[in-house]
Design a protein around this motif. Structure first.
Motif, short mmCIF file in Angstrom:
data_model
loop_
_atom_site.label_atom_id
_atom_site.label_comp_id
_atom_site.label_asym_id
_atom_site.label_seq_id
_atom_site.Cartn_x
_atom_site.Cartn_y
_atom_site.Cartn_z
N PRO A 19 -4.53 -7.46 -4.07
CA PRO A 19 -4.00 -8.01 -2.81
C PRO A 19 -5.11 -8.49 -1.89
N THR A 20 -4.80 -9.47 -1.10
CA THR A 20 -5.74 -9.99 -0.10
C THR A 20 -6.06 -8.89 0.89
N ALA A 21 -7.32 -8.81 1.25
CA ALA A 21 -7.75 -7.78 2.19
C ALA A 21 -7.09 -8.00 3.55
N THR A 22 -6.42 -6.95 4.03
CA THR A 22 -5.76 -7.05 5.33
C THR A 22 -6.33 -6.06 6.33
N SER A 23 -7.12 -5.14 5.86
CA SER A 23 -7.65 -4.10 6.71
C SER A 23 -8.92 -4.56 7.43
N THR A 24 -9.08 -4.06 8.63
CA THR A 24 -10.32 -4.34 9.37
C THR A 24 -11.33 -3.22 9.14
N GLU A 25 -10.93 -2.21 8.35
CA GLU A 25 -11.84 -1.11 8.03
C GLU A 25 -12.96 -1.59 7.12
#
Length: 144
Positions: free
Chosen positions: A102-108
């Motif tokens: 999946p496309t990275a969605t986290s800002t972590e």
């Protein structure tokens, strides 16, 4: 002879000449990921010793977050490129997982791998590959 009995005889003769299945699994794009993981693991075993450390709970959390799978992959690819070169088999095999994650969605921040520490790389990559395997199974993209 009737045409029905001749037809039956022809079917029997055709069945005798038909190729028989050899019981080998059909190779699909899904089983390709299993082969890629095995190649990566085999290469890691050749170049590093078995890790004696274990991952911290924080590191496991970073690796298991679905929103970080793509970012973590980039970290592993960067380490592989810096250590083994862009044309290494490990790097090429890791690249194959990009389209299915999946496309990275986290800002972590993604996982951290200690620079020049092959043992740290191997320990985290082994865990990461197990997580990807589970992810692909959950998305029905995996055959053993």
């Amino acid at each position: 002879m009737s045409s029905l009995s001749i037809l039956h005889l022809l079917l029997v003769l055709l069945a005798l000449h038909a190729p028989q299945a050899k019981g080998l699994p059909v190779t699909t794009s899904r089983s390709r990921y299993s082969a890629l993981m095995k190649e990566i693991m085999n290469d890691l075993e050749k170049i590093t010793t078995t890790p004696t450390d274990s991952l911290s709970s924080d590191e496991k959390n970073f690796l298991t977050k679905e929103s970080l799978l793509q970012k973590n992959l980039k970290v592993f690819m960067t380490f592989a490129t810096d250590t083994f070169g862009n044309d290494s088999k490990i790097m090429k095999n890791l690249k194959e997982f990009q389209p299915v994650l999946p496309t990275a969605t986290s800002t972590e921040n993604p996982i951290f791998i200690e620079k020049n520490k092959l043992g740290d790389f191997r320990m985290k990559l082994e865990e990461y590959l197990a997580i990807i395997r589970n992810y692909l199974k959950s998305k029905n993209l995996w055959f053993p």
